[in-house]
Every structure is written in structure tokens, then in C-alpha cells.
Design a protein around this motif. Structure first.
Motif, PDB file in Angstrom:
ATOM      1  N   VAL A 190      -4.172  39.763   8.861  1.00 25.85           N
ATOM      2  CA  VAL A 190      -4.130  40.659  10.014  1.00 25.85           C
ATOM      3  C   VAL A 190      -4.589  42.056   9.615  1.00 25.85           C
ATOM      4  O   VAL A 190      -5.374  42.699  10.324  1.00 25.85           O
ATOM      5  CB  VAL A 190      -2.699  40.698  10.611  1.00 25.85           C
ATOM      6  CG1 VAL A 190      -2.542  41.836  11.585  1.00 25.85           C
ATOM      7  CG2 VAL A 190      -2.381  39.380  11.285  1.00 25.85           C
ATOM      8  N   GLN A 191      -4.127  42.541   8.476  1.00 23.54           N
ATOM      9  CA  GLN A 191      -4.515  43.880   8.026  1.00 23.54           C
ATOM     10  C   GLN A 191      -6.010  43.954   7.727  1.00 23.54           C
ATOM     11  O   GLN A 191      -6.688  44.911   8.122  1.00 23.54           O
ATOM     12  CB  GLN A 191      -3.706  44.279   6.783  1.00 23.54           C
ATOM     13  CG  GLN A 191      -2.213  44.341   7.021  1.00 23.54           C
ATOM     14  CD  GLN A 191      -1.837  45.313   8.122  1.00 23.54           C
ATOM     15  OE1 GLN A 191      -2.352  46.410   8.194  1.00 23.54           O
ATOM     16  NE2 GLN A 191      -0.951  44.880   8.991  1.00 23.54           N
ATOM     17  N   ILE A 192      -6.545  42.970   7.037  1.00 21.17           N
ATOM     18  CA  ILE A 192      -7.973  42.960   6.710  1.00 21.17           C
ATOM     19  C   ILE A 192      -8.816  42.857   7.982  1.00 21.17           C
ATOM     20  O   ILE A 192      -9.824  43.553   8.131  1.00 21.17           O
ATOM     21  CB  ILE A 192      -8.291  41.816   5.726  1.00 21.17           C
ATOM     22  CG1 ILE A 192      -7.672  42.127   4.366  1.00 21.17           C
ATOM     23  CG2 ILE A 192      -9.786  41.583   5.602  1.00 21.17           C
ATOM     24  CD1 ILE A 192      -7.701  40.969   3.402  1.00 21.17           C
ATOM     25  N   SER A 193      -8.390  42.017   8.902  1.00 17.89           N
ATOM     26  CA  SER A 193      -9.112  41.875  10.161  1.00 17.89           C
ATOM     27  C   SER A 193      -9.124  43.189  10.934  1.00 17.89           C
ATOM     28  O   SER A 193     -10.150  43.579  11.507  1.00 17.89           O
ATOM     29  CB  SER A 193      -8.481  40.764  10.999  1.00 17.89           C
ATOM     30  OG  SER A 193      -9.161  40.610  12.209  1.00 17.89           O
ATOM     31  N   MET A 194      -7.987  43.879  10.949  1.00 24.16           N
ATOM     32  CA  MET A 194      -7.917  45.161  11.636  1.00 24.16           C
ATOM     33  C   MET A 194      -8.861  46.172  10.985  1.00 24.16           C
ATOM     34  O   MET A 194      -9.590  46.899  11.667  1.00 24.16           O
ATOM     35  CB  MET A 194      -6.486  45.703  11.605  1.00 24.16           C
ATOM     36  CG  MET A 194      -6.331  47.039  12.299  1.00 24.16           C
ATOM     37  SD  MET A 194      -4.716  47.771  12.034  1.00 24.16           S
ATOM     38  CE  MET A 194      -4.766  48.112  10.290  1.00 24.16           C
ATOM     39  N   LEU A 195      -8.890  46.216   9.662  1.00 23.65           N
ATOM     40  CA  LEU A 195      -9.774  47.152   8.968  1.00 23.65           C
ATOM     41  C   LEU A 195     -11.244  46.811   9.202  1.00 23.65           C
ATOM     42  O   LEU A 195     -12.070  47.718   9.391  1.00 23.65           O
ATOM     43  CB  LEU A 195      -9.459  47.152   7.468  1.00 23.65           C
ATOM     44  CG  LEU A 195      -8.113  47.773   7.079  1.00 23.65           C
ATOM     45  CD1 LEU A 195      -7.854  47.566   5.597  1.00 23.65           C
ATOM     46  CD2 LEU A 195      -8.075  49.242   7.434  1.00 23.65           C
ATOM     47  N   SER A 197      -7.143  33.138   5.892  1.00 28.07           N
ATOM     48  CA  SER A 197      -6.256  33.907   5.011  1.00 28.07           C
ATOM     49  C   SER A 197      -4.917  33.195   4.819  1.00 28.07           C
ATOM     50  O   SER A 197      -4.356  33.220   3.721  1.00 28.07           O
ATOM     51  CB  SER A 197      -6.051  35.323   5.554  1.00 28.07           C
ATOM     52  OG  SER A 197      -5.315  35.298   6.756  1.00 28.07           O
ATOM     53  N   PHE A 223      -0.092  38.038   6.826  1.00 25.69           N
ATOM     54  CA  PHE A 223       0.061  39.488   6.899  1.00 25.69           C
ATOM     55  C   PHE A 223      -1.195  40.188   6.412  1.00 25.69           C
ATOM     56  O   PHE A 223      -1.730  41.085   7.068  1.00 25.69           O
ATOM     57  CB  PHE A 223       1.272  39.931   6.073  1.00 25.69           C
ATOM     58  CG  PHE A 223       1.405  41.417   5.957  1.00 25.69           C
ATOM     59  CD1 PHE A 223       1.871  42.161   7.025  1.00 25.69           C
ATOM     60  CD2 PHE A 223       1.057  42.073   4.791  1.00 25.69           C
ATOM     61  CE1 PHE A 223       1.990  43.536   6.931  1.00 25.69           C
ATOM     62  CE2 PHE A 223       1.171  43.440   4.681  1.00 25.69           C
ATOM     63  CZ  PHE A 223       1.638  44.179   5.760  1.00 25.69           C
ATOM     64  N   LEU A 224      -1.698  39.773   5.256  1.00 24.41           N
ATOM     65  CA  LEU A 224      -2.908  40.402   4.716  1.00 24.41           C
ATOM     66  C   LEU A 224      -4.124  40.103   5.587  1.00 24.41           C
ATOM     67  O   LEU A 224      -5.002  40.955   5.744  1.00 24.41           O
ATOM     68  CB  LEU A 224      -3.148  39.922   3.285  1.00 24.41           C
ATOM     69  CG  LEU A 224      -2.136  40.419   2.252  1.00 24.41           C
ATOM     70  CD1 LEU A 224      -2.386  39.765   0.903  1.00 24.41           C
ATOM     71  CD2 LEU A 224      -2.195  41.928   2.127  1.00 24.41           C
TER      72      LEU A 224
END
Length: 134
Positions: free
Chosen positions: A103-108, A66, A100-101
Motif C-alpha cells: 500500500v505504501q509503495i503504491s501510494m508513493l 506484494s 502494508f508495504l
């Protein structure tokens, strides 16, 4: 390469992840160092290299991809909008947004996988236990 005194060697995929992390984060560190200017370039490169090695060692391949995508898209957008003098600024900002994106996508994705695993482990609420075993 051996891990700290254990006598075991690093797997090839782990080594590739570490090298990939060093290359990606070293590039981002270079871009950020160029933006900051002066004597901070070596410091930014060094921090980027160390962080990339750690992230690669911990298996952050999705995160690094990413960041790579954000770097390329940010640099290309800055080139189109502001010209070639601002490519490093756009690439650095794109890398930050990509991280940033990522980390968010991985968390989701991790939350989705945990939800699926929990749904597989628990039986359906409406089913009666043992009804199909007659």
C-alpha cells in the motif's frame, strides 16, 4: 461471465486479476485461520476469498504481488529461524507486512506519477510564452 445484468463480459485480464486475488488472499486467510485455530479457519478462508475477489476486481495487482512476496519471504524466514512448525505464523505475518508495504509503495508510485503529469501539463516558469514560434 457477465457483469450484473449489463450484458457485458468481463475482460480476460480482469478475470485473471480476480482469480489471482482469490488465490493469494484465500491462502493468506487459510494461514491466518490456522494461527487462530479451531472453528475460525472456515471464516478466515471465506473472508480471504471475498477480499481477494474484490481486490482483484478493483485491479490491485501490485498489492496482491506484494502480499504474495511477503508470504513467501515470511514463511521462508520463519522456517530458517524457528523451524517448519512456525512456517504458517511467519507466512501470515509476512503477508501482513507485504500488504502494508504494498500500500505504501503504491501510494508513493501514484504520487510520483501525479507529480510527473503535473510537470508535463504546466510550462516551465522561466520560459516566455510564444518565444519559439517566431
Amino acid at each position: 461471465m457477465t457483469e450484473a445484468g449489463s450484458g457485458r463480459t468481463l475482460s480476460t485480464t480482469k478475470l485473471i486479476d480476480i482469480i489471482f486475488g482469490v488465490v493469494v488472499m484465500g491462502t493468506v486467510g487459510t494461514l491466518i485461520g490456522l494461527i487462530m485455530g479451531g472453528g475460525l479457519v472456515p471464516l478466515a478462508i471465506g473472508i480471504g476469498l471475498v477480499m481477494g475477489g474484490v481486490v482483484g476486481f478493483l485491479g490491485g495487482r501490485r498489492f496482491l504481488i506484494s502480499i504474495l512476496i511477503g508470504t513467501v519471504l515470511g514463511g521462508a524466514l520463519a522456517w530458517l529461524v524457528a523451524g517448519p512448525d512456525r512456517i504458517s505464523v511467519g507466512a501470515g505475518a509476512g503477508a501482513a507486512m507485504g500488504g502494508f508495504l504494498g500500500v505504501q509503495i503504491s501510494m508513493l508510485l501514484d504520487m510520483r506519477a501525479a507529480r510527473k503529469a503535473a510537470a508535463i501539463e504546466t510550462p516551465d516558469e522561466g520560459a516566455t510564452p510564444g518565444a519559439g514560434a517566431q
